[in-house]
Design a protein around this motif. Structure first.
Motif, short mmCIF file in Angstrom:
data_model
loop_
_atom_site.label_atom_id
_atom_site.label_comp_id
_atom_site.label_asym_id
_atom_site.label_seq_id
_atom_site.Cartn_x
_atom_site.Cartn_y
_atom_site.Cartn_z
N LYS A 47 0.69 -1.35 0.10
CA LYS A 47 -0.08 -0.08 -0.16
C LYS A 47 0.75 1.25 0.02
N ILE A 48 2.11 1.43 0.87
CA ILE A 48 2.77 2.39 0.71
C ILE A 48 3.40 2.59 -0.77
N ASN A 49 3.75 1.66 -1.34
CA ASN A 49 4.26 1.84 -2.70
C ASN A 49 3.23 2.39 -3.64
N ILE A 50 1.97 1.75 -3.73
CA ILE A 50 0.80 2.42 -4.35
C ILE A 50 0.78 3.86 -4.17
N THR A 51 0.59 4.20 -2.85
CA THR A 51 0.39 5.52 -2.32
C THR A 51 1.60 6.44 -3.01
N SER A 52 2.71 6.05 -2.67
CA SER A 52 4.09 6.90 -3.22
C SER A 52 4.03 6.75 -4.46
N ALA A 53 3.63 5.90 -5.23
CA ALA A 53 3.76 6.01 -6.69
C ALA A 53 2.77 6.89 -7.32
N LEU A 54 1.59 7.24 -6.73
CA LEU A 54 0.59 8.07 -6.96
C LEU A 54 0.92 9.35 -6.96
N VAL A 55 1.61 9.73 -5.43
CA VAL A 55 2.20 11.11 -5.34
C VAL A 55 3.17 11.31 -6.28
N GLU A 56 4.09 10.50 -6.57
CA GLU A 56 5.20 10.67 -7.50
C GLU A 56 4.52 10.92 -8.79
N GLN A 57 3.70 10.11 -9.26
CA GLN A 57 2.95 10.48 -10.46
C GLN A 57 2.36 11.81 -10.68
N LYS A 58 1.58 12.32 -9.64
CA LYS A 58 1.00 13.59 -9.60
C LYS A 58 2.17 14.50 -9.58
N TRP A 59 3.25 14.27 -8.85
CA TRP A 59 4.45 15.29 -8.81
C TRP A 59 4.80 15.47 -9.97
N HIS A 60 4.99 14.45 -11.03
CA HIS A 60 5.51 14.39 -11.90
C HIS A 60 4.82 14.89 -13.27
N ASN A 61 3.68 14.88 -12.99
CA ASN A 61 2.62 15.53 -14.11
C ASN A 61 2.22 16.93 -13.74
N ARG A 62 2.67 17.50 -12.55
CA ARG A 62 2.14 18.74 -12.17
C ARG A 62 2.51 19.74 -13.20
N HIS A 63 3.16 19.73 -13.83
CA HIS A 63 3.83 20.91 -15.21
C HIS A 63 2.52 20.74 -16.15
N GLN A 64 1.86 19.60 -16.21
CA GLN A 64 0.71 19.50 -17.11
C GLN A 64 -0.56 20.01 -16.42
N ILE A 65 -0.84 19.57 -15.22
CA ILE A 65 -1.82 19.91 -14.40
C ILE A 65 -2.09 21.38 -14.28
N TYR A 66 -0.92 22.15 -14.03
CA TYR A 66 -1.39 23.65 -13.53
C TYR A 66 -1.52 24.54 -14.62
N PRO A 67 -1.11 24.48 -15.88
CA PRO A 67 -1.62 25.11 -17.01
C PRO A 67 -3.15 24.81 -17.03
N PHE A 68 -3.68 23.82 -17.00
CA PHE A 68 -5.19 23.69 -17.23
C PHE A 68 -6.01 24.48 -16.13
N ARG A 69 -5.38 24.40 -14.90
CA ARG A 69 -6.16 25.24 -13.62
C ARG A 69 -5.84 26.60 -14.03
N VAL A 70 -4.91 27.15 -14.52
CA VAL A 70 -4.75 28.69 -14.78
C VAL A 70 -5.66 28.80 -16.20
N LYS A 71 -5.79 27.99 -17.09
CA LYS A 71 -6.55 28.10 -18.39
C LYS A 71 -8.17 28.12 -17.68
N GLU A 72 -8.57 27.35 -16.81
CA GLU A 72 -9.96 27.42 -16.39
C GLU A 72 -10.11 28.71 -15.52
N GLU A 73 -9.16 28.95 -14.91
CA GLU A 73 -9.61 30.35 -14.37
C GLU A 73 -9.62 31.54 -15.11
N ILE A 74 -8.66 31.52 -16.14
CA ILE A 74 -8.79 32.67 -17.03
C ILE A 74 -10.11 32.62 -17.78
N TYR A 75 -10.54 31.40 -18.31
CA TYR A 75 -11.77 31.30 -19.18
C TYR A 75 -13.01 31.64 -18.11
#
Length: 128
Positions: A47-75
């Motif tokens: 379970k620790i490995n799954i959780t840490s993998a999800l956190v790592e994946q989210k951290w890795h994809n943060r550069h893709q997630i942040y622009p979408f949030r900015v776009k939503e706020e601007i739109y």
């Protein structure tokens, strides 16, 4: 000459049957506790490995997630300003947003049904 008596060496006593059973029982309990602890450690590690993998994946994809949030706020801000300045366009804008939302919802439903069919090995491509 005086003779000193030899020290008495106690004879080893054979454990009675109840003591042998208690010893065996305590060994079995110890072994069961050890097995339980090993299983808990193994499951917790998974379970620790799954959780840490999800956190790592989210951290890795943060550069893709942040622009979408900015776009939503601007739109959202732009649409709010347009509706505030031109109230007559409100129904037209909301209608288009609803149409796009329904299209995205249908596409997501199709993706989920295809994924489910692939998992069940029952998906047939329309081209074959």
């Amino acid at each position: 000459m005086s003779q000193t008596p030899d020290p008495i060496i106690p004879q080893p006593t054979l454990p009675d049957e109840s003591e042998a059973k208690k010893f065996t029982l305590s060994e079995n309990i110890t072994a069961l506790v050890q097995i339980k602890n090993d299983n808990i450690a193994r499951l917790a590690q998974g379970k620790i490995n799954i959780t840490s993998a999800l956190v790592e994946q989210k951290w890795h994809n943060r550069h893709q997630i942040y622009p979408f949030r900015v776009k939503e706020e601007i739109y959202g801000a732009v649409l709010s300003e347009i509706i505030a300045n031109h109230p007559g366009l409100k129904n037209q804008i909301l209608g288009r947003l609803e149409a796009v939302y329904q299209q995205l919802r249908n596409e997501e439903a199709q993706t989920l049904s295809r994924t489910r069919a692939l998992l069940e090995n029952s998906y047939k491509t329309p081209h074959l």
